[in-house]
Scaffold this active site. Structure first.
Site, PDB file in Angstrom:
ATOM      1  N   ASP A  80      39.735  45.457  42.402  1.00  0.00           N
ATOM      2  CA  ASP A  80      39.844  46.674  41.841  1.00  0.00           C
ATOM      3  C   ASP A  80      38.677  47.340  41.221  1.00  0.00           C
ATOM      4  OD1 ASP A  80      42.549  46.415  42.888  1.00  0.00           O
ATOM      5  OD2 ASP A  80      43.323  45.371  40.910  1.00  0.00           O
ATOM      6  N   TYR A 124      38.958  32.685  40.020  1.00  0.00           N
ATOM      7  CA  TYR A 124      38.603  33.881  39.228  1.00  0.00           C
ATOM      8  C   TYR A 124      38.127  33.335  37.911  1.00  0.00           C
ATOM      9  CZ  TYR A 124      40.549  37.143  42.699  1.00  0.00           C
ATOM     10  OH  TYR A 124      40.764  37.945  43.870  1.00  0.00           O
TER      11      TYR A 124
END
EC number: 5.4.99.12
Length: 249
Positions: A53, A111
């Site tokens: 994003d 992540y």
């Protein structure tokens, strides 16, 4: 046509996300412009393993693309690294089989999420770590984060509006550590896939638990009741990094 796999990193601050979109700067568009120049003006489309994003960074994003001829891998990497903008880095480029697909070949992702818990905060890291100025108990976060490991329906940690129907995912690693040198909390999550804003919602919930404004048992309740309203706020995008993507042989 020859297929190439590339591993890249990028500073997400200046991008509206990885995926190409109208009227906004994207990682995909910048790379495709460079590849089109290298390909003598013939358009090249890239396919990324993940779609980060706006404001989210990558240390090991994977993508693939096709070119009409064989090229020296290191020369191609160097050309892409030097001709793309400075906030994109080409780490490696290699030829792969025609059936390789960065998104659809089976893989796992890792992540990291950085939280600056310094008081005062580090202004130099404002685009690269989310600041949390309130008291935290690391032990509470450690106890809560362990409950996220395993296979669960993560509906309660997903942003509303997602079109994905199957929200069952497997998290193989969920941990947090304190980086004393930077005064950061470093969250690590590995798994076979993550839902839209899932990691940011999990981090926001864990910080609320660490601040004693939510019980540790809330994790199990969120998973069981599949209710986003039971979880904490969404942590900012600036602390999130796509660290690594590993493909099965």
């Amino acid at each position: 046509m020859t297929r190439y796999k590339a591993i890249i990193s990028y500073d997400g601050y200046g991008f509206a996300g990885f995926q190409r979109q109208p009227h906004a700067r994207s990682v995909q568009e910048e790379i495709e412009k460079t590849l089109t120049r290298i390909n003598k003006g013939r358009p090249v489309v890239i396919h990324g393993a993940g779609r980060t994003d706006s404001g989210v960074h990558a240390l090991g994003q994977v993508l693939h693309f096709d070119l009409p001829e064989d090229r020296d891998e290191e020369k191609l990497r160097f050309a892409l690294d030097t001709q793309t903008p400075e906030d994109i880095d080409f780490i490696s480029v290699e030829q792969v089989s025609d059936d390789f697909h960065s998104r659809y070949n089976k893989h796992s992702k890792t992540y990291e999420f950085l939280v600056d818990i310094g008081r005062p905060k580090n202004p130099m890291m404002r685009h690269y770590a989310t600041h949390y100025p309130y008291p935290l108990e690391l032990g509470l976060i450690e106890e809560a984060i362990a409950q996220l490991e395993g296979t669960h329906d993560f509906t309660g940690f997903t942003a509303s509006g997602t079109s994905v129907e199957d929200k069952v995912r497997t998290i193989t690693e969920a941990k947090v550590r304190f980086d004393a040198e930077r005064n950061f909390l470093v969250f690590t999550f590995s798994g076979n896939g993550f839902l839209y804003k899932q990691i940011r919602n999990m981090v926001g919930t864990l910080l609320k638990i660490g601040n004693k404004r939510m019980p540790i048992e809330q994790i199990q309740r969120i998973l069981a009741e599949k209710d986003r309203h039971l979880a904490g706020p969404t942590a900012g995008p600036n602390g999130l990094y796509l660290k690594e993507i590993r493909y099965e042989e």
